[in-house]
Design a protein around this motif. Structure first.
Motif, short mmCIF file in Angstrom:
data_model
loop_
_atom_site.label_atom_id
_atom_site.label_comp_id
_atom_site.label_asym_id
_atom_site.label_seq_id
_atom_site.Cartn_x
_atom_site.Cartn_y
_atom_site.Cartn_z
N ALA A 129 0.84 -1.21 0.00
CA ALA A 129 0.00 0.00 0.00
C ALA A 129 0.87 1.25 0.00
CB ALA A 129 -0.91 0.00 1.22
N ASN A 130 1.94 1.21 0.78
CA ASN A 130 2.85 2.37 0.82
C ASN A 130 3.53 2.60 -0.51
OD1 ASN A 130 2.39 3.24 3.37
ND2 ASN A 130 3.97 1.96 4.30
N GLN A 131 3.91 1.50 -1.16
CA GLN A 131 4.57 1.67 -2.46
C GLN A 131 3.61 2.25 -3.49
OE1 GLN A 131 6.78 -1.51 -4.11
NE2 GLN A 131 8.32 -1.50 -2.50
N ILE A 132 2.34 1.85 -3.39
CA ILE A 132 1.35 2.41 -4.31
C ILE A 132 1.20 3.91 -4.03
CG2 ILE A 132 -1.08 2.40 -4.99
CD1 ILE A 132 -1.01 -0.65 -4.42
N ALA A 133 1.11 4.25 -2.75
CA ALA A 133 0.99 5.67 -2.39
C ALA A 133 2.23 6.42 -2.84
CB ALA A 133 0.81 5.82 -0.89
N ALA A 134 3.38 5.77 -2.73
CA ALA A 134 4.63 6.42 -3.13
C ALA A 134 4.60 6.77 -4.60
CB ALA A 134 5.82 5.51 -2.83
N GLY A 135 3.89 5.93 -5.40
CA GLY A 135 3.79 6.19 -6.83
C GLY A 135 3.19 7.57 -7.09
N GLU A 136 2.28 7.97 -6.22
CA GLU A 136 1.63 9.27 -6.43
C GLU A 136 2.43 10.41 -5.81
OE1 GLU A 136 -2.23 8.75 -4.68
OE2 GLU A 136 -3.06 8.33 -6.66
N VAL A 137 3.06 10.11 -4.66
CA VAL A 137 3.71 11.18 -3.91
C VAL A 137 5.12 11.44 -4.41
CG1 VAL A 137 4.47 11.86 -1.59
CG2 VAL A 137 2.30 10.70 -1.89
N LEU A 168 6.64 6.96 14.92
CA LEU A 168 5.28 7.11 14.40
C LEU A 168 5.26 7.80 13.03
CD1 LEU A 168 2.64 8.25 17.03
CD2 LEU A 168 2.36 6.59 15.21
N ALA A 169 6.22 8.69 12.83
CA ALA A 169 6.24 9.49 11.60
C ALA A 169 6.25 8.62 10.35
CB ALA A 169 7.47 10.41 11.59
N PHE A 170 6.76 7.36 10.48
CA PHE A 170 6.83 6.51 9.30
C PHE A 170 5.60 5.64 9.10
CE2 PHE A 170 11.24 7.60 10.10
CZ PHE A 170 11.64 7.99 8.83
N GLU A 171 4.63 5.78 10.01
CA GLU A 171 3.36 5.05 9.84
C GLU A 171 2.49 5.81 8.85
OE1 GLU A 171 2.32 2.22 11.33
OE2 GLU A 171 4.29 1.99 12.29
N ARG A 172 1.68 5.07 8.10
CA ARG A 172 0.77 5.78 7.18
C ARG A 172 -0.27 6.56 7.96
NH1 ARG A 172 -1.97 3.12 2.32
NH2 ARG A 172 -1.94 5.20 1.44
N HIS A 173 -0.63 7.68 7.44
CA HIS A 173 -1.62 8.58 8.05
C HIS A 173 -1.21 9.03 9.44
CE1 HIS A 173 -3.80 7.31 4.63
NE2 HIS A 173 -4.00 6.09 5.09
N ALA A 174 0.08 9.05 9.71
CA ALA A 174 0.55 9.59 10.99
C ALA A 174 0.98 11.02 10.76
CB ALA A 174 1.72 8.77 11.50
N THR A 175 0.28 11.93 11.39
CA THR A 175 0.61 13.35 11.20
C THR A 175 0.34 14.13 12.47
OG1 THR A 175 0.12 15.34 9.92
CG2 THR A 175 -1.71 13.84 10.26
N GLY A 231 0.07 12.95 6.25
CA GLY A 231 0.80 11.90 6.93
C GLY A 231 1.20 10.79 5.98
N GLU A 232 1.55 11.15 4.76
CA GLU A 232 1.88 10.13 3.76
C GLU A 232 3.30 10.21 3.26
OE1 GLU A 232 -0.69 9.97 0.43
OE2 GLU A 232 -2.27 8.96 1.57
#
Ligand SMILES: Nc1ncnc2c1ncn2[C@@H]1O[C@H](COP(=O)(O)OP(=O)(O)OP(=O)(O)O)[C@@H](O)[C@H]1O
Ligand SMILES: [Mg+2]
Length: 691
Positions: A12-20, A71-78, A97-98
């Motif tokens: 999921a993170n890698q997919i999000a990384a594709g956008e970010v 925590l900063a490296f967790e998804r949606h952690a902000t 938080g992405e």
């Protein structure tokens, strides 16, 4: 068994990384934004191999404690958003938080951070999203994030990376942008071999522009500042049960614009030199690009673009920043209000400043000939396709196709000021020399706003500036002089009316003298500008002067041209033409606007028909109609204006200069060519070695 599965976090993170994250510059953008959100004053960016091997960003912001660092490296952690309501008024650059989890899933990351309050700082090592080590470490307050081997585990992504120099150019563009938006902060960008950018804190944007782009660019820019109160309309009301009686009622606030725009003599082949910031967030926005192009309509050619640095400030509720995966686009709550405000503020500033073009600057400024003054690779923000044509109406599609011709030859050499001692004149003097067009009513408001931008008070006095401090103390005296000179150099065209014409050069250019120097005026384009504005005015109030031709003029057209003629016939008639079809391929012109006859009349008609062929099929659209009207006015003006190689007597020359002085844009003809060039008294003295 069902076929649907929840994806593992890593995927999921890698997919999000594709956008970010799509290239090193987008990593730099996210980390820079984090540093700014953390209140850093000094930000240092180091890159190796264009950022593929290493990106390291060090800041002196508030840092994180051990728990937060993990925590900063967790998804949606902000730490920047708590409730859905907060989304309506985001005041930080980040909020999802992405960024960190996305980056950590496609690289090897080391985070070193300390708050300065705890006894120890924290070091976290992560590779491909997996935490490898967490240690205590003795660290100063702030955060360092090192991103190694970007895309090491996603070879498909790595393949899309461009040459190191190109990636470095994108990174440089990004750091440059943020440095421009925060002159009070210290930015550094270092590659493995050299310092690419070093921008110590300065008091004002003008000085930052000087630091980054040098004196010449600054000299071609003018300040703009404007403000309007926002209407209550469009603001979401807090529901009564949520209202806190202790809290003061919210006011709609204001829409504020500051920045710099280029004199018409400076023209670019693409829009890479247009920088737009909304609440200090760098964005790319079609609506605002369109507003800027509109402001320069008929002042620079439709295929050229200005250099604009625009800072828009508005209450966070007025702008939705949560509309783009890379946060590079926003949506305004009151779109057309913002559009018109930007267009009108720039247009008014241009009309007021009427900047005179220097002779030498004009030589360099043809868009085709000039090397890009701004780092050309700036435009493509990570995640925003740049070459996409704008879908807005009333735009020449060709004009919006950004040519990337000069994007590859990128090189930014920051000018580090050389120390010179001496006394300095330092006063704000950006007001139009010839007075205020509206009798000075808005002089105060504009003066205050512009002075805020060019605030001389906040600069150290000349004596306080020890020569040789080209670093953290701000600009040294030589640099300050350059900034001041550039600010004061805004000679304007108000004096055109009081010039004394001496004669003509080859019966084509008027030579005239004035207080400030020697002027050369192109008689054809000067007259063209005068006629253009008059024709538009007359058309507006339906008072076009027409003349009956003694003999109808017959004009032959192709079948396709006849179709276009039919579409624009009504507007032509309102501009003084009486034209009737005379057989399948012929038009009979019975009357025409005053001053247009014979061959010129025929050329004008075919020109307008040709130019209109690119139009859409819906001339009824307001914007297309305005474009057609301007095109007709420009064409009539061009074909009826005094030609070159025409002798003029002194009275006629004087009349021409007077009338030109009365136009709104005496700088350029409707097609964007310069009208008047000046050899300033200073340049003349310099050339004769008198100063
Ligand atoms: N340089 C930094 N200094 C201090 N805290 C930081 C720094 N970088 C990140 N953080 C903390 O880590 C959190 C997560 O950062 P991350 O960039 O992933 O998300 P964000 O900034 O909140 O939102 P976005 O994804 O929109 O950038 C931040 O909310 C912030 O609290
Ligand atoms: Mg962030």
């Amino acid at each position: 068994m069902g076929r649907i599965r929840i994806l593992p976090d890593q995927v999921a993170n890698q997919i999000a990384a594709g956008e970010v994250v799509d290239r090193p510059a987008s990593v730099v953008k996210e980390l820079l934004e984090n540093a700014l959100d953390a209140g850093a004053n000094r930000i240092r960016v180091e890159v190796e191999a264009g950022g593929r091997r290493l990106i390291r960003i060090t800041d002196d912001g508030q840092g994180m404690n051990r728990d937060d660092a993990l925590l900063a490296f967790e998804r949606h952690a902000t730490s920047k958003l708590r409730t859905a309501d907060d989304l309506l008024s985001i005041a930080t650059l980040g909020f999802r938080g992405e960024a960190l989890p996305s980056i950590a899933s496609v690289a090897r990351v080391t985070l070193e951070t300390a708050t300065g309050e705890e006894s120890a700082g924290t070091r976290v090592e992560i590779a491909g999203g997996k935490i490898l080590h967490v240690d205590d470490a003795a660290l100063p307050r702030g955060t360092t994030l090192a991103v190694n081997d970007l895309f090491f585990n996603t070879p498909a992504r790595r393949k899309f990376l461009r040459a190191e120099s190109t990636e470095l150019a994108h990174v440089t563009a990004l750091v440059t942008h943020y440095a421009l938006a925060h002159p009070e902060k210290h930015f550094e960008l270092l590659s493995a071999t050299h310092t690419v950018l070093s921008a110590p804190p300065v008091a004002r944007t003008a000085e930052r522009i000087y630091q980054i782009f040098g004196k010449d660019t600054l000299a071609q820019l003018l300040p703009v500042a404007a403000e309007i109160p926002l209407e209550r309309a469009g603001l979401p009301e807090v529901p009564p049960w949520k209202r806190d009686p202790a809290e003061p009622a919210r006011t709609p606030g204001a829409l504020r614009l500051t920045g710099f725009y280029s004199k018409p003599e400076l023209q670019k082949l693409n829009r890479n030199s247009i920088y737009i910031f909304v609440n200090k967030r760098l964005i790319r926005d079609r609506l605002l690009l369109h507003a800027i192009t509109e402001a320069y309509r008929n002042v620079i050619p439709p295929t050229s673009f200005p250099v604009v640095l625009l800072f828009l400030e508005m209450p966070p509720e007025e702008v939705d920043v949560n509309v783009h995966p890379a946060k590079t686009e926003v949506r305004f709550r009151q779109q057309s209000l913002v559009h018109d405000f930007v267009r009108d503020s720039l247009r008014t500033a241009l009309i007021r400043a009427r900047p005179a073009a220097g002779f030498l600057a004009a030589l360099d400024s043809a868009p085709a000939a000039s090397p890009s003054l701004m780092p050309p690779a700036i435009s493509p923000l990570p995640g925003s396709p740049d070459s996409e044509p704008l879908p807005l109406r009333n735009t020449d599609p060709a004009a919006f196709q950004a040519t990337r011709a000069d994007a590859e030859s990128f090189e930014l050499t920051p000018r580090l000021p050389t120390p010179v001692s001496g006394k300095l004149p330092f006063a704000f003097n950006g007001l139009p020399a010839g007075g205020w067009p509206n009798g000075g009513q808005d002089r105060k408001a504009w003066g205050e706003a512009a002075a805020a931008l060019f605030q001389s008070a906040s600069l150290p006095a000349a004596g306080d500036c020890s020569p040789g401090t080209g670093d953290a103390d701000g600009l040294n005296p030589a640099a300050q002089t350059a900034v001041v000179e550039a600010e004061q150099a805004a000679a304007n065209l108000n004096q055109l009316g009081s010039l004394r014409p001496l004669g003509q050069l080859r019966e084509s250019f008027i030579l005239a003298t004035g207080e400030d120097g020697l002027w050369i005026i192109d008689q054809h384009v000067a007259h063209e500008r005068i006629l253009f504005e008059k024709i538009l005015r007359d058309r507006q109030v339906e008072k076009v002067q027409r003349q009956r031709l003694l003999m109808p003029l017959l004009v032959e057209l192709k079948a396709s041209q006849m179709v276009i003629f039919a579409r624009i016939a009504e507007e032509l008639e309102r501009n003084g033409f009486a034209v009737e079809p005379f057989g399948p391929h012929t038009l009979a012109v019975k009357s025409s606007p005053v001053g247009l006859e014979g061959a010129a009349l025929e050329r004008m008609l075919t020109e307008v028909i040709e130019q209109s062929s690119a139009d859409s099929d819906e001339p009824s659209q307001n914007q297309d109609l305005t474009a057609l009207r301007t095109r007709i006015a420009a064409s009539i003006a061009c074909h009826s204006a005094i030609k070159v190689n025409t002798p003029l007597d002194p009275a006629r020359m004087e009349w021409l200069l007077l009338e030109l002085a009365r136009t709104s844009h005496p700088t350029n003809c409707p097609h964007g060519r310069p009208i008047a060039l000046m050899y300033s008294w200073k340049e003349i003295q310099r050339a004769f070695h008198r100063i």
